[in-house]
Design an enzyme around this catalytic site. Structure first.
Site, PDB file in Angstrom:
ATOM      1  N   LYS A  78       7.211   0.817   7.679  1.00 19.29           N
ATOM      2  CA  LYS A  78       6.559  -0.197   8.496  1.00 19.29           C
ATOM      3  C   LYS A  78       7.136  -0.079   9.897  1.00 19.29           C
ATOM      4  O   LYS A  78       8.050   0.711  10.130  1.00 19.29           O
ATOM      5  CB  LYS A  78       6.767  -1.604   7.936  1.00 19.29           C
ATOM      6  CG  LYS A  78       8.201  -1.930   7.481  1.00 19.29           C
ATOM      7  CD  LYS A  78       8.277  -3.283   6.789  1.00 19.29           C
ATOM      8  CE  LYS A  78       7.996  -3.225   5.301  1.00 19.29           C
ATOM      9  NZ  LYS A  78       6.884  -3.989   4.854  1.00 19.29           N
ATOM     10  N   ARG A  79       6.587  -0.876  10.857  1.00 24.47           N
ATOM     11  CA  ARG A  79       7.184  -0.858  12.191  1.00 24.47           C
ATOM     12  C   ARG A  79       8.681  -1.149  12.088  1.00 24.47           C
ATOM     13  O   ARG A  79       9.103  -1.918  11.221  1.00 24.47           O
ATOM     14  CB  ARG A  79       6.504  -1.914  13.074  1.00 24.47           C
ATOM     15  CG  ARG A  79       5.132  -1.508  13.551  1.00 24.47           C
ATOM     16  CD  ARG A  79       5.144  -0.226  14.325  1.00 24.47           C
ATOM     17  NE  ARG A  79       5.835  -0.392  15.593  1.00 24.47           N
ATOM     18  CZ  ARG A  79       5.226  -0.583  16.756  1.00 24.47           C
ATOM     19  NH1 ARG A  79       3.906  -0.599  16.815  1.00 24.47           N
ATOM     20  NH2 ARG A  79       5.901  -0.719  17.874  1.00 24.47           N
ATOM     21  N   LYS A 124      12.497  -6.940  10.090  1.00 25.61           N
ATOM     22  CA  LYS A 124      12.049  -6.211   8.894  1.00 25.61           C
ATOM     23  C   LYS A 124      13.224  -5.550   8.177  1.00 25.61           C
ATOM     24  O   LYS A 124      13.100  -5.034   7.081  1.00 25.61           O
ATOM     25  CB  LYS A 124      10.984  -5.176   9.264  1.00 25.61           C
ATOM     26  CG  LYS A 124       9.683  -5.825   9.776  1.00 25.61           C
ATOM     27  CD  LYS A 124       8.648  -4.775  10.103  1.00 25.61           C
ATOM     28  CE  LYS A 124       7.408  -5.317  10.802  1.00 25.61           C
ATOM     29  NZ  LYS A 124       6.383  -5.832   9.879  1.00 25.61           N
ATOM     30  N   THR A 144       1.090  -6.398   4.610  1.00 18.50           N
ATOM     31  CA  THR A 144      -0.069  -5.945   3.835  1.00 18.50           C
ATOM     32  C   THR A 144       0.272  -4.672   3.072  1.00 18.50           C
ATOM     33  O   THR A 144      -0.375  -4.363   2.071  1.00 18.50           O
ATOM     34  CB  THR A 144      -1.287  -5.681   4.752  1.00 18.50           C
ATOM     35  OG1 THR A 144      -0.835  -5.039   5.930  1.00 18.50           O
ATOM     36  CG2 THR A 144      -1.981  -6.983   5.114  1.00 18.50           C
ATOM     37  N   HIS A 149      -1.077 -14.589  13.656  1.00 20.20           N
ATOM     38  CA  HIS A 149      -0.451 -13.535  12.844  1.00 20.20           C
ATOM     39  C   HIS A 149       1.071 -13.508  12.942  1.00 20.20           C
ATOM     40  O   HIS A 149       1.689 -12.563  12.458  1.00 20.20           O
ATOM     41  CB  HIS A 149      -0.961 -12.152  13.257  1.00 20.20           C
ATOM     42  CG  HIS A 149      -2.382 -11.895  12.880  1.00 20.20           C
ATOM     43  ND1 HIS A 149      -2.752 -11.347  11.672  1.00 20.20           N
ATOM     44  CD2 HIS A 149      -3.533 -12.123  13.543  1.00 20.20           C
ATOM     45  CE1 HIS A 149      -4.062 -11.222  11.620  1.00 20.20           C
ATOM     46  NE2 HIS A 149      -4.567 -11.700  12.754  1.00 20.20           N
ATOM     47  N   LYS A 161      -0.589  -2.906  -0.847  1.00 17.73           N
ATOM     48  CA  LYS A 161      -1.036  -1.530  -1.124  1.00 17.73           C
ATOM     49  C   LYS A 161      -0.116  -0.870  -2.149  1.00 17.73           C
ATOM     50  O   LYS A 161      -0.580  -0.188  -3.064  1.00 17.73           O
ATOM     51  CB  LYS A 161      -1.053  -0.711   0.178  1.00 17.73           C
ATOM     52  CG  LYS A 161      -2.047  -1.239   1.202  1.00 17.73           C
ATOM     53  CD  LYS A 161      -1.806  -0.658   2.598  1.00 17.73           C
ATOM     54  CE  LYS A 161      -2.530  -1.492   3.647  1.00 17.73           C
ATOM     55  NZ  LYS A 161      -2.092  -1.207   5.019  1.00 17.73           N
TER      56      LYS A 161
HETATM   57  C1  NBG Z   1       1.360  -9.018  11.839  1.00 18.62           C
HETATM   58  C2  NBG Z   1       2.409  -9.624  10.922  1.00 18.62           C
HETATM   59  C3  NBG Z   1       2.278  -9.109   9.512  1.00 18.62           C
HETATM   60  C4  NBG Z   1       0.854  -9.300   9.036  1.00 18.62           C
HETATM   61  C5  NBG Z   1      -0.114  -8.682  10.024  1.00 18.62           C
HETATM   62  C6  NBG Z   1      -1.554  -8.917   9.637  1.00 18.62           C
HETATM   63  C7  NBG Z   1       1.272  -9.106  14.273  1.00 18.62           C
HETATM   64  C8  NBG Z   1       1.290  -9.971  15.497  1.00 18.62           C
HETATM   65  N1  NBG Z   1       1.415  -9.701  13.111  1.00 18.62           N
HETATM   66  O1  NBG Z   1       3.151  -9.779   8.668  1.00 18.62           O
HETATM   67  O2  NBG Z   1       3.686  -9.355  11.414  1.00 18.62           O
HETATM   68  O3  NBG Z   1       0.675  -8.726   7.782  1.00 18.62           O
HETATM   69  O4  NBG Z   1       0.068  -9.245  11.303  1.00 18.62           O
HETATM   70  O5  NBG Z   1      -1.812 -10.257   9.476  1.00 18.62           O
HETATM   71  O6  NBG Z   1       1.133  -7.915  14.395  1.00 18.62           O
END
Ligand code: NBG
Length: 929
Positions: free
Chosen positions: A663-664, A669, A774, A471, A778
């Site tokens: 987002k985080r 980001k 993701t 991920h 949405k």
């Molecule tokens: C996160 C990514 C995102 C991705 C999500 C789900 C982790 C390690 N990775 O870009 O930063 O959408 O995983 O795949 O949290």
């Protein structure tokens, strides 16, 4: 060598040479492997005795390693802080005997028939009131919303449990192949309305609750949103569970039941404060069932003991401490199907509740010490996003979780009287990131040491069972565990990892003789001080499938992250672009758009076949559709405006452009880029004449997101956003032209309010750094337009909806390295507008400049790793384009309809179908009604 692949012992266990001659190496050089399997390079001097192996704790400082380092003296061996307490010798409890299935079948049938005969479906009101009066024992109190929520949930749960038990019983009879999704994180969101919708009882419940004088929606808001995950990864896991159930796949989600989930974020004096989220406090969780009958022992520490069995050697892991893993199950209902799967979360507790001997001896604290220690394992979710926690407790969590899970999986297989050889035909295990990777050596241990299989067979079973999803390519997020820690906590697993690595490197050497660089890149063990186990490499070596989560990300995993592994096993690497469930993210979160879709598409078929939205594309210019579309967006904007008013005290107009960045909080980001551009906008407004202002598009800038507690710069960014917000919102010159709000405690429930209300959402990561994202999916599905970089899934979304429907800017992923090199050589001149923004901050326009010194330093003097300054001009251009289009309402809505209607590909139903067909080889098993 013994048949299970380990060195034959004499007592004490004899060292075995694994160096081998390779005559093709120039100068008679020999390539050596330590028995640990870590690659140690070319050596002329290595003798067999020197390349020896002591099974239980191989020295990280073998002679060969010294040779590689050019004969330099080793630094002092790394000592990992000794936190291991002393325990009484732990004995594994006797395994629970499982009764054969056949005995149950007749009894189950009889009970089911009895229930059918005597249980009737009650009307909603009666069922809810029964729970208020008899389950909650509140017969003489007035009805309150919290009570009514709980009673309603318990009432819904009864229907849920019927389907759930039917499904599980059906699966048991059919005994199909199942998938086990192993994830340390789930962001489930609230359950009441989701369950009601999936069960198809919303009319009944809406009416029934109204008859009791309440609105269902208000009761739903009483539910605590369980935050057992950090961000996208955890939410993806929950979207996947929804899709698996909806598509009738026999699936289990396994995870940890943290007592404290993700912290609650409060904003105080503009800054983030973390408050523990004790989500279970003060109420029962109606969506879980504690399975007192399902628990397993999980061992830590201890030692490995080799025993001779005939001419073979077997290893036993003994002693140490045993903790109990207790199962808590939550039913996961599919949408309008009887199939209801299980999410099984493990909670840790002491194997022996209480040490009575210690208590009797007057040692009160000691008596419950083991309990406290055991319970700490599943106590807290690590609030780390993209950082390697590097904590012993974190590794304990990982092992605790996979050990209990694998015991559960093996028990189920045995219950159906199947040999372990059939495991890959019956179970697919998907590793959600590297967090559960220790499952690979654990399954090997079970097969070798407990079940007595030979290495080759065990390895074949294991690799055919496991598949791994990556991920992230951020180096700091790639887990590595210190060898000394693993040796102490999981001594047998460390041995097995060495053995896996040794065999793996032999294979590499056979295919690419003399390729030193390749060997060290491919090794599971990193030759650092201390040595580290690279969990991602272990996951790839031990799986038959490795997937990334968007096209660009999979490409980078192949070419940048693991090029040698992709070279070795090109067939293993594949892409599975993420998706989101349209049930929660459209049907539930956006009732007005859902109603519109149902009307225009002639029914609710779109909920499970989101591709149907494509029909709308041809009607995007239809004025009736446009008018209804705009009205729906307005409803959602009003809802968010109301939320903002209630939570921030800021009045915003639904006529303004709602520009959302949630987002985080992370440097890559680039929330910082956004707030800097807002300061620029503020400067422009301040400098504009009244006539110019009259032509400007009013903006509401919405931020939300948590920063990891220890992430200093991210927390500074939150502070800056709030400081800018305070100045801008209070400036009468600006009025409604610009409002900035930071909504505290972003979670699934808040996302459900924010996402449907966006006109624009920002997904502006430095190209190449966001694996997928993701929330972009949405937002677009809800008719919001995207302002973004060509990164992650943005690229595929642009392809699907047409690039002209997205506002794109910034450097491309392939250019970022070059730009950073140029910057290091000679930092380019700063854009004047950006320079002015820096000057404002430095002049204290938003509070003491010292508060933001670290932020400015991260951008200036050639430090701008995330390329904010480089992308700033094109970002402003893209924003100007947004404003130009926004004033043309028909054009804007046209784009909004087209982009939403082309988002079918981004349903998690599509993603899960691909996983099922290409990785898991799984058939749907629809449970009969
Ligand atoms: C996160 C990514 C995102 C991705 C999500 C789900 C982790 C390690 N990775 O870009 O930063 O959408 O995983 O795949 O949290």
């Amino acid at each position: 060598m013994s048949s299970n692949g380990h060195a034959s012992p004499s007592a004490p266990v004899k060292k075995v040479s694994l160096s081998f001659n390779n005559n093709e190496l120039g100068g008679g050089a020999r390539r050596s492997f330590s028995r640990e399997g870590s690659f140690l390079g070319n050596s002329n001097a290595t003798s067999a005795a020197e390349s020896s192996f002591i099974p239980i704790s191989p020295s990280p400082f073998s002679k060969q390693a010294e040779i590689i380092r050019g004969g330099r003296k080793s630094p002092e061996p790394f000592t990992y802080p000794e936190t291991k307490p002393t325990y009484p010798e732990a004995k594994p409890p006797a395994p629970a005997e499982d009764e054969p299935l056949e005995l149950h079948v007749e009894e189950r049938k009889r009970q089911h028939a009895l229930a059918q005969e005597h249980l009737k479906v009650e009307p909603v009101e009666a069922s809810v009131l029964r729970h208020v009066q008899y389950t909650l024992a509140r017969r003489h109190q007035p009805l309150t919303a919290p009570d009514l929520y709980l009673a309603t949930a318990l009432s819904v749960r009864e229907r849920l449990i019927e389907r759930w038990t039917d499904t599980q019983s059906y699966y048991t009879t059919k005994d199909p192949k199942r998938v086990c999704y192993l994830s340390l994180e789930y962001l489930v969101g609230r359950c009441l309305q989701n369950t009601i919708h999936n069960l198809g009882v919303e009319n009944e419940y809406t009416r029934g609750i109204a008859a009791l004088g309440y609105e269902l929606e208000d009761l739903a808001a009483e539910e605590h949103d369980p935050a057992l995950g950090n961000g996208g990864l955890g939410r993806l896991a929950s979207c996947f569970l929804d899709s698996m159930a909806t598509l009738n796949y026999p699936a289990w989600g396994y995870g940890l039941r943290y007592r404290y989930g993700m912290f609650e974020q409060r904003i105080e004096r503009g800054q983030q404060r973390e408050v523990p989220d004790y989500w279970l406090q003060g109420h029962t969780n109606p969506w879980e069932v504690q399975r007192l009958d399902i628990s397993y022992p999980v061992r830590f520490y201890g030692h490995v003991h080799a025993v001779r069995q005939g001419c073979n050697l077997r290893y036993q892991w003994e002693g140490g401490e045993i903790v109990k893993a207790q199962a808590f199950d939550s039913p996961i209902p599919g949408y309008r199907t009887r199939n209801t799967n299980t999410m099984r979360l493990w909670s840790s507790c002491a194997w022996d509740e209480f040490d009575l001997n210690a208590f009797n001896a007057g040692q009160l604290a000691a008596a419950s010490e083991a309990r406290v220690r055991a319970e700490s394992i599943s106590a807290v979710l690590y609030p780390n996003d993209h950082t390697d926690a590097g904590k012993e407790l974190r590794l304990k969590q990982q092992f605790f979780f996979v050990s209990a899970t694998l015991q559960d999986v093996v028990r189920r297989l045995k219950r159906s009287r199947r040999p372990l050889a059939e495991l890959p035909d019956k179970v697919a295990i998907q590793l959600n990131d590297t967090h559960p990777t220790i499952a690979i050596p654990e399954l090997m241990r079970i097969m070798l040491d407990v079940e007595g299989l030979e290495w080759a067979e065990a390895w074949s079973i294991s690799t055919r069972t496991f598949a791994y999803t990556n991920h992230t390519i951020l180096p700091e997020a790639l887990e590595r565990w210190p060898v000394p820690l693993l040796e102490r906590l999981l001594p047998r697993h460390m041995q097995i990892i060495y053995e896996i690595n040794h065999r793996h490197l032999q294979e590499v050497e056979a295919r690419w003789p003399h390729d030193t660089e390749r060997l060290s890149a491919l090794s599971i063990i990193e030759e650092s001080f201390p040595k580290m186990v690279r969990m991602a490499v272990l996951a790839i070596v031990g799986s038959h499938s490795v997937n990334g989560v968007a096209e660009i990300h999979t490409g980078l995993v192949r070419t940048r992250l693991f090029p040698q592994l992709a070279d070795m096993w090109p067939e293993r690497f594949n892409n599975k672009t993420n998706g989101v469930t349209p049930r929660r993210w459209l049907l539930l979160a956006n009732p007005s758009l859902a109603a519109l879709l149902t009307k225009w598409l002639g029914g609710q078929g779109w909920v499970t076949d989101i591709e149907r939205l494509r029909i709308l594309k041809a009607h995007a210019a239809n004025p009736d559709l446009q008018q209804e579309w705009a009205a729906s967006k307005r409803v959602n904007k009003l809802r968010l405006a109301d939320y903002i008013q209630r939570h921030c005290g800021v009045e915003v107009s639904a006529d303004a452009l709602f520009d959302v960045h949630v987002k985080r909080i992370h440097e890559y980001k680039r929330q910082l880029l956004n707030i800097l551009s807002i300061v620029h906008r503020y400067n422009v407004i301040k400098a504009a004449s009244p006539e110019e202002r009259a032509h400007m598009v009013p903006h509401v800038k919405v931020f939300a997101g948590k920063a990891a507690a220890g992430y200093y710069l991210a927390k500074r960014v939150i502070h800056l956003i709030n400081s800018v917000a305070a100045v801008v919102n209070g400036d009468p010159d600006v009025g409604p032209l610009l409002k900035v709000v930071f909504l505290a405690n972003y979670n699934v429930s808040l996302a459900e309010v924010i996402i449907p209300a966006s006109d624009i959402s920002q997904h502006i990561s430095t190209a190449g750094m966001e694996a997928s994202g993701t929330s972009n999916m949405k937002f677009a599905l809800n008719g919001g337009l995207i302002l973004g970089t060509m990164d992650g899934a943005n690229i595929e979304i642009a392809d699907a909806i047409g690039r002209h429907n997205m506002f794109v800017f910034g450097a491309a992923a392939e250019d970022t390295d070059g730009l950073r090199r140029e910057m290091a050589y000679q930092p380019p001149p700063t854009d004047e507008r950006l320079q002015q923004v820096y000057s404002c901050i430095e002049a204290g326009a938003f509070g003491p400049a010292s508060d933001f010194r670290a932020i400015l330093d991260s951008l200036q003097h050639g430090n701008d790793f995330y390329l904010l300054a480089h992308d700033f001009p094109s970002y402003l251009e893209a924003q100007a384009e947004v404003d130009r289009v926004f004033v043309n309402k028909a054009d804007w809505i046209h784009r909004s309809i087209v982009s939403a209607s082309c988002m079918g590909r981004f349903s998690s139903d599509r993603t899960i179908s691909e996983y099922a067909a290409n990785i898991w080889h799984l058939e749907a098993v629809p449970c009969p009604e």
